[in-house]
Motif scaffolding. Structure first.
Motif, PDB file in Angstrom:
ATOM      1  N   HIS A 104      80.863  57.718  34.108  1.00  0.00           N
ATOM      2  CA  HIS A 104      79.670  57.307  33.357  1.00  0.00           C
ATOM      3  C   HIS A 104      79.880  57.572  31.866  1.00  0.00           C
ATOM      4  O   HIS A 104      79.541  56.737  31.021  1.00  0.00           O
ATOM      5  N   TYR A 108      74.704  62.585  31.563  1.00  0.00           N
ATOM      6  CA  TYR A 108      75.629  61.730  32.297  1.00  0.00           C
ATOM      7  C   TYR A 108      75.804  62.288  33.706  1.00  0.00           C
ATOM      8  O   TYR A 108      75.813  63.499  33.903  1.00  0.00           O
ATOM      9  N   ASP A 109      76.004  61.379  34.661  1.00  0.00           N
ATOM     10  CA  ASP A 109      76.177  61.789  36.056  1.00  0.00           C
ATOM     11  C   ASP A 109      77.586  62.270  36.352  1.00  0.00           C
ATOM     12  O   ASP A 109      77.786  63.155  37.173  1.00  0.00           O
ATOM     13  N   ASN A 110      78.574  61.643  35.693  1.00  0.00           N
ATOM     14  CA  ASN A 110      79.969  61.978  35.969  1.00  0.00           C
ATOM     15  C   ASN A 110      80.855  61.500  34.821  1.00  0.00           C
ATOM     16  O   ASN A 110      80.381  60.862  33.881  1.00  0.00           O
TER      17      ASN A 110
END
Length: 100
Positions: A47, A42-44
Motif C-alpha cells: 500500500h 497504510y495497511d502494508n
C-alpha cells in the motif's frame, strides 16, 4: 555482523515522521515497517509503495537538527537531547503533530 544506522524522513506519506533504524540489513524496508506499526495510515508495505510514500534517507546531522528543533526538546538541556537521540534505536523520533 555489523549493524548500520539510518535516518528516514517520510515527507510524502500520509503523516510526517522521522524514523531512526538500526539493523544489519535493509534499513529502508525496516523504516517503512516501523512507520506502518507506529505512525499508521497504510495497511502494508505494498500500500505504501502504490501510494509512493517512500522515505528519504537523511544524514545523522540533519536528523539531529530536526530532532533538536522539535518542540518537546526545546526546553531540554543539550546533554539530555543527545542522550535521547543516541539511545533511540528502531523508533519514531518525530511524528506529525496531528497524531499527538
Amino acid at each position: 555482523m555489523e549493524k548500520f544506522t539510518g535516518y528516514y524522513e517520510f515527507n510524502n506519506a500520509e503523516y510526517y515522521a522521522l524514523i531512526k533504524v538500526t539493523s544489519k540489513y535493509n534499513l529502508m524496508f525496516n523504516a517503512m515497517k516501523l512507520y506502518i506499526e507506529h505512525v499508521g495510515g497504510y495497511d502494508n508495505l505494498d500500500h505504501m509503495r502504490i501510494e509512493k510514500a517512500h522515505p528519504t534517507k537523511i544524514s545523522e546531522d540533519e536528523a539531529l537538527l530536526k530532532f533538536i528543533k522539535c518542540e518537546p526538546h526545546q526546553d531540554m538541556r543539550v546533554r539530555e537531547v543527545m542522550q535521547v537521540f543516541k539511545s533511540a534505536d528502531n523508533s519514531v523520533l518525530i511524528v506529525d503533530e496531528s497524531l499527538l
